[in-house]
Design an enzyme around this catalytic site. Structure first.
Site, short mmCIF file in Angstrom:
data_model
loop_
_atom_site.label_atom_id
_atom_site.label_comp_id
_atom_site.label_asym_id
_atom_site.label_seq_id
_atom_site.Cartn_x
_atom_site.Cartn_y
_atom_site.Cartn_z
N LYS B 90 0.85 -1.19 0.00
CA LYS B 90 0.00 0.00 0.00
C LYS B 90 0.89 1.24 0.00
CE LYS B 90 -3.94 1.85 2.68
NZ LYS B 90 -4.80 1.61 3.86
N SER B 165 -9.81 1.38 2.80
CA SER B 165 -8.94 2.18 1.97
C SER B 165 -7.86 1.41 1.22
CB SER B 165 -8.26 3.24 2.83
OG SER B 165 -7.36 2.64 3.75
N SER B 189 -9.92 -1.09 6.95
CA SER B 189 -9.30 -0.83 5.65
C SER B 189 -8.54 -2.00 5.04
CB SER B 189 -8.35 0.37 5.74
OG SER B 189 -9.09 1.56 5.70
#
Lengths: 98, 525
Positions: B90, B165, B189
């Site tokens: 990420k 996310s 997330s």
């Protein structure tokens, strides 16, 4: 009491975010909608309950020996800055009118 | 999963291989780590134009890692646990040699100055770092729609969001672009996008994995964790990630082997069901049905199912939307336009440079959360919301401690619904409900895993359950998840990534149907 547009300007100022006049009304609507949804917090009986600020309950200050160790090279550390002079961060004037 | 066999050199199908199978293939000489990197970048080149999981590719880092693995193999050394496994991170995880943008204009040009411990540990375990993955800006969101660089698309249906996310991390695995990815989870997330993309996603207990080098959002809530196609892959990654790191004072020693219990079964395990949680308003019938089937499956495997009560969980949502924005307000004050990050040109005063840079550099959702935190930490609201939210945290934590006195694992839905379409949810307060079931676990600090349990009977899209463990007893989660996983015959990647799929042809998901049958359920309906 819902946030007014002048409240929104004040908290934006405190957060160092310059909102335009056009952005303020919508931000007030959005924030008030979110704040409304926080209401359950105010309706729970919290008498005598201690707050928990951290999920690991028995963790207190974590200390270590103060040791000398290599750190970031100065020029590398400055390489993401928008303006640099003589190995230091360069900023515009910190006082004055604008 | 397709198991590949045979001794002849063969093209590597990333989507069809587990992490352990890749390492075994390299050890057996069926392919090299270099071949794996070639295969990964080849599928990224064809499929990621549609998915947009990656923000940056790092072939020089991946091929350097592959060379180390291949040299070790050549030298007859024992290969590390993730040798040759293609991974990606990420984009809130610093890695020297990459940008770390957090999906924001604020950091669009930010070059990482150091490497996150979690990233370092994956690479030390022999993994091949393919690149950096898209996310909601600063991890504020549940759909990856708030990324400054454009949304990521769900590989199951490109018209739908991948969740967020960590949407890029979930989509990369579901799209067969990487075998394991890392995400971060502050309120769901990791688990919610794993659910939307039909893969396994795991948020460890707070303190198991170092956050050093991860851009902070909510410091008392954030935790790093892996995504994978199977529980075993996620366990292998977890073994590599956990343990004390002196650079994150919340990280704890951990001697657990998370693969140890994968075949132990659930006979005698006590599984908690929270009735009030599972029948919450807004939960889709197909999600409830899949949960009931999973519970029946666990019973069928010999687990004892016990009803437990978490009476304060209904307040978790509002506590989170107090604590999260307050911590974000504090953490994001570091973006001052001076040391790094976007800097508005031409300002005569530092104060105007700072507030204009933050106004231009942050997107709408980031601004909303920062302003919410700014308000809630001011005198008055602080006493009215912030302190009560931290007291609610005490009550929620007590609820979990009490519940785990009588059960080993708690099961719930991961998300109230399957993946939604782009733009379908625009009201912030409604979007926040996507994380209804995951948020309480961050507040209490426990570990939680999203496990796919087939396709929803109404949408045909992946639906998952969440397995929650007592703090620092995450091995319970792996034990139950690995057992439950055996009840389902699931393709662990989206149809577009399966053998025989014609790349770049996108069909509406409802008509895909065969050749892959929906997950078969034991027991249940």
């Amino acid at each position: 009491m819902p946030l007014s547009e002048s409240d929104v300007r004040a908290i934006a100022d405190y957060a160092r975010i310059a909102l335009t006049d056009e952005q303020v009304p919508q931000m007030a609507v959005d924030l008030n909608s979110i704040i409304d949804s926080l209401d359950p917090i105010r309706r729970i009986d919290l008498e005598g309950v201690e707050p928990t600020f951290h999920p690991i309950g028995d963790l207190s200050n974590v200390l270590r020996e103060d040791m000398i160790a290599p750190s970031l090279d100065r020029d590398f550390a400055l390489s993401d800055a928008g303006a640099v002079e003589d190995g230091q961060f360069l900023v515009p004037s910190i006082m004055g009118d604008e | 999963m397709v198991v590949t066999r045979g001794d002849a050199p063969m093209p590597v199908d990333i989507a069809a291989l587990s992490a352990a199978q890749i390492r075994a293939g390299i050890i057996a000489g069926r392919f090299s780590a270099h071949d794996v990197a070639d295969a990964a970048y080849a599928v990224i080149a064809t499929r990621d134009t549609d998915i947009h999981a990656f923000l940056e590719l790092t072939p020089s880092l991946a091929y350097a890692a592959a060379e180390r693995v291949d040299a070790a193999k050549e030298a007859g050394e024992e290969l590390p646990s993730l040798a040759g496994v293609p991974v990606a991170f990420k984009d809130n995880m610093n890695q020297v040699g990459t940008k770390t943008t957090c999906g924001s204009k604020m950091l669009a040009n930010y070059d990482s100055l150091f490497t996150a411990t979690a990233v370092e540990r994956m690479v030390d375990a022999g993994a091949l770092p393919l690149g950096k993955l898209n996310m909601d800006e600063f991890a504020f969101g549940s759909s990856t729609e708030t990324s400054f660089f454009g949304p990521t698309h769900n590989p199951w249906d490109l018209e739908r969001v991948p969740g967020g996310s960590s949407g890029g991390s979930a989509a990369a695995v579901a799209g067969g672009l990487a075998t394991i990815t890392l995400g971060s989870d502050t309120g769901g997330s990791i688990r919610q996008p794993a659910s939307f993309c039909g893969i396994v996603g795991y948020k460890p207990t707070y303190g198991l994995v170092s956050r050093y080098g991860i851009v902070a959002f909510g410091s008392s809530l954030d935790q790093v964790g892996p995504f994978g196609k199977t529980v075993e892959d996620v366990a292998l990654a977890t073994n590599a990630l956990v343990g004390r790191d002196e650079r994150d004072c919340t990280s704890q020693d951990c001697g657990t082997d998370f693969t140890a219990n994968l075949h132990a079964g659930v006979r005698g395990m006590r599984i908690g069901v929270v009735t009030s949680m599972n029948d919450a308003p807004g939960v889709q019938p197909e999600v409830v049905a899949a949960l009931h089937e999973a519970v029946e499956n666990l019973k069928g495997l010999g687990a004892e199912v016990v009803e437990v009560d978490l009476p304060h969980i209904t307040a978790a949502m509002s506590a989170y939307y107090v604590i999260g924005p307050c911590e974000a307000f504090s953490n994001l004050s570091r973006f001052d336009s001076v040391r790094y990050g976007y800097r508005e040109p031409g300002c005569e005063l530092l104060s105007s440079q700072e507030s204009l840079s933050r106004a231009v550099g942050f997107g709408e959702e980031a601004k909303r959360r920062i302003l919410l935190g700014s308000y809630l930490l001011s005198s008055g609201p602080y006493e009215e919301y912030y302190v009560p939210a931290q007291k609610v945290r005490t009550l929620i934590t007590r609820d979990f401690v009490r519940a785990f006195g009588s059960v080993d694992v708690i099961i719930s839905p991961t998300s109230p619904r399957a993946a939604f379409k782009f733009g379908e949810i625009s009201d912030p307060a409604t979007m926040y409900l996507s994380d209804l079931f995951t948020i309480a676990i961050n507040i209490a600090g426990n570990g939680g895993m999203s496990l796919p349990v087939g396709l929803g009977r109404d949408t045909g899209l992946p639906v998952s359950v969440q397995l929650i463990g007592p703090q620092f007893r995450d091995e319970n989660i792996f034990q139950a998840a690995a057992a439950l996983e055996t009840c389902y015959r699931i393709e662990h990647v989206a149809p577009m990534a399966r053998p025989g799929a014609v790349s770049r042809v996108v069909e509406p998901v409802m008509t895909i149907g065969s050749p892959t049958p929906p997950a078969t359920m034991k027991g249940g309906e």
